[in-house]
Design an enzyme around this catalytic site. Structure first.
Site, PDB file in Angstrom:
ATOM      1  N   ALA A   5      33.351 -20.361 -35.148  1.00 30.12           N
ATOM      2  CA  ALA A   5      32.963 -21.330 -36.183  1.00 30.12           C
ATOM      3  C   ALA A   5      32.348 -22.622 -35.657  1.00 30.12           C
ATOM      4  O   ALA A   5      32.024 -23.499 -36.441  1.00 30.12           O
ATOM      5  CB  ALA A   5      34.208 -21.689 -37.001  1.00 30.12           C
ATOM      6  N   SER A   6      32.172 -22.749 -34.351  1.00 30.44           N
ATOM      7  CA  SER A   6      31.867 -24.082 -33.810  1.00 30.44           C
ATOM      8  C   SER A   6      30.386 -24.361 -33.559  1.00 30.44           C
ATOM      9  O   SER A   6      30.004 -25.522 -33.394  1.00 30.44           O
ATOM     10  CB  SER A   6      32.642 -24.295 -32.511  1.00 30.44           C
ATOM     11  OG  SER A   6      32.376 -23.247 -31.609  1.00 30.44           O
ATOM     12  N   THR A   7      29.569 -23.321 -33.466  1.00 31.94           N
ATOM     13  CA  THR A   7      28.134 -23.522 -33.194  1.00 31.94           C
ATOM     14  C   THR A   7      27.334 -22.451 -33.944  1.00 31.94           C
ATOM     15  O   THR A   7      27.900 -21.509 -34.493  1.00 31.94           O
ATOM     16  CB  THR A   7      27.810 -23.406 -31.676  1.00 31.94           C
ATOM     17  OG1 THR A   7      28.248 -22.125 -31.216  1.00 31.94           O
ATOM     18  CG2 THR A   7      28.480 -24.490 -30.848  1.00 31.94           C
ATOM     19  N   PHE A  17      25.302 -19.761 -36.015  1.00 30.48           N
ATOM     20  CA  PHE A  17      25.467 -19.184 -37.354  1.00 30.48           C
ATOM     21  C   PHE A  17      26.894 -19.370 -37.900  1.00 30.48           C
ATOM     22  O   PHE A  17      27.080 -19.491 -39.110  1.00 30.48           O
ATOM     23  CB  PHE A  17      25.120 -17.689 -37.327  1.00 30.48           C
ATOM     24  CG  PHE A  17      23.647 -17.422 -37.291  1.00 30.48           C
ATOM     25  CD1 PHE A  17      22.849 -17.701 -38.392  1.00 30.48           C
ATOM     26  CD2 PHE A  17      23.033 -16.909 -36.157  1.00 30.48           C
ATOM     27  CE1 PHE A  17      21.474 -17.458 -38.374  1.00 30.48           C
ATOM     28  CE2 PHE A  17      21.666 -16.667 -36.122  1.00 30.48           C
ATOM     29  CZ  PHE A  17      20.884 -16.945 -37.232  1.00 30.48           C
ATOM     30  N   PHE A  30      36.191 -21.183 -29.249  1.00 28.32           N
ATOM     31  CA  PHE A  30      36.663 -21.385 -27.874  1.00 28.32           C
ATOM     32  C   PHE A  30      35.863 -22.533 -27.287  1.00 28.32           C
ATOM     33  O   PHE A  30      34.745 -22.351 -26.829  1.00 28.32           O
ATOM     34  CB  PHE A  30      36.423 -20.107 -27.077  1.00 28.32           C
ATOM     35  CG  PHE A  30      37.391 -19.894 -25.947  1.00 28.32           C
ATOM     36  CD1 PHE A  30      38.405 -20.800 -25.684  1.00 28.32           C
ATOM     37  CD2 PHE A  30      37.308 -18.764 -25.150  1.00 28.32           C
ATOM     38  CE1 PHE A  30      39.311 -20.597 -24.655  1.00 28.32           C
ATOM     39  CE2 PHE A  30      38.204 -18.544 -24.112  1.00 28.32           C
ATOM     40  CZ  PHE A  30      39.203 -19.455 -23.867  1.00 28.32           C
ATOM     41  N   ASP A  79      41.022 -17.999 -27.266  1.00 22.38           N
ATOM     42  CA  ASP A  79      40.289 -16.744 -27.115  1.00 22.38           C
ATOM     43  C   ASP A  79      40.500 -15.814 -28.320  1.00 22.38           C
ATOM     44  O   ASP A  79      41.551 -15.195 -28.454  1.00 22.38           O
ATOM     45  CB  ASP A  79      40.740 -16.060 -25.822  1.00 22.38           C
ATOM     46  CG  ASP A  79      39.986 -14.768 -25.585  1.00 22.38           C
ATOM     47  OD1 ASP A  79      39.035 -14.481 -26.338  1.00 22.38           O
ATOM     48  OD2 ASP A  79      40.354 -14.050 -24.638  1.00 22.38           O
ATOM     49  N   LEU A 102      31.127 -14.198 -33.455  1.00 24.73           N
ATOM     50  CA  LEU A 102      31.351 -14.474 -32.031  1.00 24.73           C
ATOM     51  C   LEU A 102      30.117 -14.091 -31.223  1.00 24.73           C
ATOM     52  O   LEU A 102      29.463 -13.083 -31.503  1.00 24.73           O
ATOM     53  CB  LEU A 102      32.520 -13.651 -31.492  1.00 24.73           C
ATOM     54  CG  LEU A 102      33.930 -14.005 -31.926  1.00 24.73           C
ATOM     55  CD1 LEU A 102      34.923 -13.176 -31.133  1.00 24.73           C
ATOM     56  CD2 LEU A 102      34.220 -15.476 -31.753  1.00 24.73           C
ATOM     57  N   TYR A 110      16.022  -6.271 -26.223  1.00 25.04           N
ATOM     58  CA  TYR A 110      17.037  -6.526 -27.255  1.00 25.04           C
ATOM     59  C   TYR A 110      17.507  -5.241 -27.942  1.00 25.04           C
ATOM     60  O   TYR A 110      18.499  -4.638 -27.544  1.00 25.04           O
ATOM     61  CB  TYR A 110      16.559  -7.584 -28.280  1.00 25.04           C
ATOM     62  CG  TYR A 110      17.754  -8.149 -29.000  1.00 25.04           C
ATOM     63  CD1 TYR A 110      18.364  -9.324 -28.572  1.00 25.04           C
ATOM     64  CD2 TYR A 110      18.343  -7.454 -30.066  1.00 25.04           C
ATOM     65  CE1 TYR A 110      19.526  -9.790 -29.186  1.00 25.04           C
ATOM     66  CE2 TYR A 110      19.496  -7.921 -30.679  1.00 25.04           C
ATOM     67  CZ  TYR A 110      20.079  -9.084 -30.242  1.00 25.04           C
ATOM     68  OH  TYR A 110      21.225  -9.545 -30.836  1.00 25.04           O
ATOM     69  N   VAL A 126      17.006 -20.636 -32.250  1.00 28.48           N
ATOM     70  CA  VAL A 126      17.490 -21.267 -31.025  1.00 28.48           C
ATOM     71  C   VAL A 126      18.989 -21.505 -31.164  1.00 28.48           C
ATOM     72  O   VAL A 126      19.417 -22.270 -32.028  1.00 28.48           O
ATOM     73  CB  VAL A 126      16.796 -22.631 -30.800  1.00 28.48           C
ATOM     74  CG1 VAL A 126      17.256 -23.239 -29.490  1.00 28.48           C
ATOM     75  CG2 VAL A 126      15.289 -22.493 -30.857  1.00 28.48           C
TER      76      VAL A 126
HETATM   77  P1  NAD Z   1      26.642 -19.257 -30.647  1.00 27.45           P
HETATM   78  O1  NAD Z   1      26.693 -19.143 -29.173  1.00 27.45           O
HETATM   79  O2  NAD Z   1      25.980 -20.441 -31.245  1.00 27.45           O
HETATM   80  O3  NAD Z   1      28.138 -19.199 -31.262  1.00 27.45           O
HETATM   81  C1  NAD Z   1      29.146 -18.433 -30.733  1.00 27.45           C
HETATM   82  C2  NAD Z   1      30.501 -18.812 -31.292  1.00 27.45           C
HETATM   83  O4  NAD Z   1      31.476 -17.921 -30.727  1.00 27.45           O
HETATM   84  C3  NAD Z   1      30.977 -20.232 -30.940  1.00 27.45           C
HETATM   85  O5  NAD Z   1      31.685 -20.773 -32.040  1.00 27.45           O
HETATM   86  C4  NAD Z   1      31.964 -19.998 -29.791  1.00 27.45           C
HETATM   87  O6  NAD Z   1      32.988 -20.990 -29.667  1.00 27.45           O
HETATM   88  C5  NAD Z   1      32.563 -18.684 -30.227  1.00 27.45           C
HETATM   89  N1  NAD Z   1      33.194 -17.939 -29.137  1.00 27.45           N
HETATM   90  C6  NAD Z   1      32.615 -17.355 -28.057  1.00 27.45           C
HETATM   91  N2  NAD Z   1      33.552 -16.729 -27.308  1.00 27.45           N
HETATM   92  C7  NAD Z   1      34.731 -16.901 -27.951  1.00 27.45           C
HETATM   93  C8  NAD Z   1      36.058 -16.476 -27.693  1.00 27.45           C
HETATM   94  N3  NAD Z   1      36.386 -15.739 -26.642  1.00 27.45           N
HETATM   95  N4  NAD Z   1      37.024 -16.866 -28.562  1.00 27.45           N
HETATM   96  C9  NAD Z   1      36.739 -17.641 -29.648  1.00 27.45           C
HETATM   97  N5  NAD Z   1      35.496 -18.045 -29.946  1.00 27.45           N
HETATM   98  C10 NAD Z   1      34.512 -17.678 -29.113  1.00 27.45           C
HETATM   99  O7  NAD Z   1      25.997 -17.899 -31.158  1.00 27.45           O
HETATM  100  P2  NAD Z   1      25.080 -17.478 -32.382  1.00 27.45           P
HETATM  101  O8  NAD Z   1      23.683 -17.344 -31.878  1.00 27.45           O
HETATM  102  O9  NAD Z   1      25.365 -18.271 -33.596  1.00 27.45           O
HETATM  103  O10 NAD Z   1      25.596 -15.985 -32.575  1.00 27.45           O
HETATM  104  C11 NAD Z   1      26.538 -15.593 -33.547  1.00 27.45           C
HETATM  105  C12 NAD Z   1      26.231 -14.163 -33.969  1.00 27.45           C
HETATM  106  O11 NAD Z   1      24.940 -14.133 -34.584  1.00 27.45           O
HETATM  107  C13 NAD Z   1      26.155 -13.169 -32.798  1.00 27.45           C
HETATM  108  O12 NAD Z   1      26.659 -11.943 -33.211  1.00 27.45           O
HETATM  109  C14 NAD Z   1      24.648 -13.052 -32.553  1.00 27.45           C
HETATM  110  O13 NAD Z   1      24.286 -11.849 -31.929  1.00 27.45           O
HETATM  111  C15 NAD Z   1      24.158 -13.117 -33.983  1.00 27.45           C
HETATM  112  N6  NAD Z   1      22.715 -13.425 -34.135  1.00 27.45           N
HETATM  113  C16 NAD Z   1      22.118 -14.422 -33.423  1.00 27.45           C
HETATM  114  C17 NAD Z   1      20.737 -14.657 -33.581  1.00 27.45           C
HETATM  115  C18 NAD Z   1      20.034 -15.755 -32.817  1.00 27.45           C
HETATM  116  O14 NAD Z   1      18.813 -15.739 -32.767  1.00 27.45           O
HETATM  117  N7  NAD Z   1      20.738 -16.708 -32.274  1.00 27.45           N
HETATM  118  C19 NAD Z   1      19.999 -13.884 -34.491  1.00 27.45           C
HETATM  119  C20 NAD Z   1      20.647 -12.903 -35.238  1.00 27.45           C
HETATM  120  C21 NAD Z   1      22.015 -12.670 -35.045  1.00 27.45           C
END
Ligand code: NAD
Length: 400
Positions: free
Chosen positions: A49-51, A53, A74, A111, A139, A236, A275
């Site tokens: 939930a911290s960054t 999507f 985390f 975690d 995640l 990908y 991004v």
């Molecule tokens: P992000 O890196 O911004 O966010 C990841 C989140 O997971 C953070 O809140 C982090 O604290 C948490 N996290 C990671 N490891 C953890 C752990 N062990 N325990 C608890 N929390 C943990 O990532 P994002 O890009 O928002 O990705 C989220 C989802 O969206 C992923 O499944 C990604 O594949 C998918 N997605 C991303 C994109 C893109 O372009 N960024 C596009 C489509 C789908």
């Protein structure tokens, strides 16, 4: 202290709490400007939930639907001489704003793959909310220690079968070059990547939540996936990460079975390339995103994570007639504007033309860079970065 960005490759080692607060406020304002989401969720668990999507999901639930939220992530608070992580400051900002708006918001830092954090989360839901009606699984991690076997799995970002050569950009310097990525050689790389980014942990969460009786009747759960254009398929969708996404998508059927007696539903939403901390780590993708942003901004269809998730909630998950529009493979698509034929045709044309020399003209590399720094609270409009900032910001619901 005065906090400046310090980068190493696609990682930023510092983060700015005031910039994070402003970014969160900007997302909240956007969600409010779109009005209340009719029949939206009321009690929501966001895992990751911290960054990215996940943060936008939490903000949309809270400020678009007055939902109480529990966020799992985390992250690290500041410690002697070290800044907290961006996700820590985002979460501190989110809770502050939610509490000021009279909304319930508590967070669990640890975690999410572990049994212990699942247990803590369930206890918190039982104590404070009773049940949740939406579980967002967002995640993104390079590693997972399996809670049942204790095995530490690491994911890899590699093609399968043949090596893959294409253009890539160093978004700090703007240098465009060819990169060749060797295919997986270690046969464990694919199952390891699936173990980290596939659907098993999502299933474990839903099983534990159901078993504990904390899922409301009619509960929905959604996880996020990506497909993208053919040019990134080798790295990908047809690569190791794509295998994990196939597994995540296949988990929907398993979870629909699990949730049947609760009248619950499970979904994967295919989102747009954006991004985030995770996507900046994938070779080739940052150049694609820079071109995509240029094309979509010119067409007026560009979206960030908050626009994507607000649309996901308002136009997909919580429609007025209660129907969730799906593609032929049963997935929600909010990557529809990215994948539009005219957008892809233009990106494809620009892709072939891109060089170091014309990069800043034909791509939105400047927008990419700004958004990258924004993720860490830097280059946020309205923030004075010469001013002293307090790095010791706490997430109110987490005891120091
Ligand atoms: P992000 O890196 O911004 O966010 C990841 C989140 O997971 C953070 O809140 C982090 O604290 C948490 N996290 C990671 N490891 C953890 C752990 N062990 N325990 C608890 N929390 C943990 O990532 P994002 O890009 O928002 O990705 C989220 C989802 O969206 C992923 O499944 C990604 O594949 C998918 N997605 C991303 C994109 C893109 O372009 N960024 C596009 C489509 C789908």
């Amino acid at each position: 202290m005065i906090i400046q960005p310090r980068t190493r490759g696609f990682i930023c080692l510092t983060a700015h709490p005031d910039g994070a607060l402003q970014s969160v406020k900007n997302q909240i304002e956007y969600v409010k400007s779109k009005g209340a989401i009719k029949n939206g969720p009321k009690k929501v668990l966001v895992i990751g939930a911290s960054t990215g999507f996940g943060l936008s999901s939490r903000i949309t639930a809270a400020f678009g639907s007055d939902a109480a939220t529990v966020g799992v992530f985390f992250e690290k608070p500041a410690s002697e001489g070290k800044m907290g992580t961006a996700g820590w400051y985002n979460s501190a900002a989110f809770e502050k704003e939610a509490h000021e708006a009279g909304l319930y918001a508590k967070s669990i830092n640890g975690d999410a793959f572990s049994d212990d954090i699942k247990k803590q989360t369930i206890e918190l839901i039982k104590k404070d909310l009773g049940q949740v009606d939406l579980v967002v699984y967002s995640l993104a991690s390079p590693r997972r220690t399996h809670p049942k076997t204790g095995v530490a799995h690491s994911s890899v970002l590699k093609p399968i079968g043949n090596s893959y050569t294409n253009k890539t950009v160093d978004f700090h310097t703007g240098v465009v070059s060819d990169v060749t990525i060797a295919p997986v050689e270690n046969e464990e790389d694919i199952p390891n990547t699936v173990a980290v980014m596939g659907g098993e942990d999502w299933k474990f969460w839903m099983e534990d939540l159901k078993e504990a009786g904390v899922l409301a009747d009619g509960v929905q759960t959604v996880a996020y996936s990506y497909i993208g254009p053919e040019l990134t398929f080798p790295i990908y969708r047809n690569g190791t990460i794509g295998q994990a996404k196939n597994d995540l998508e296949a988990t929907v059927t398993v979870l629909n079975d699990l949730l049947k007696d609760l009248n619950g539903k499970s979904y994967v939403s295919v989102n747009k390339a954006l991004v985030t901390q995770s996507s900046s780590a994938i070779p080739v993708v940052p150049l694609y995103i820079s071109l995509l942003y240029k094309v979509m901004k010119a067409k007026g269809t560009h979206e960030g994570t908050i626009e994507q998730i607000q649309r996901l909630f308002a136009d997909r998950l919580y429609t007025e007639n209660g129907e969730v529009p799906l593609d032929e493979a049963g997935r929600i698509r909010v990557d529809d504007w990215e994948m539009a034929e005219d957008v892809q045709a233009e990106v494809d044309k620009l892709w072939k033309e891109t060089t170091t020399e014309n990069l800043s003209e034909i791509s939105d590399i400047a927008g990419y860079r700004k958004e990258f720094f924004n993720l860490f609270g830097f280059e946020v409009d309205g923030i004075d970065y010469e001013k002293d900032a307090n790095e010791n910001v706490q997430v109110p619901s987490i005891e120091a």
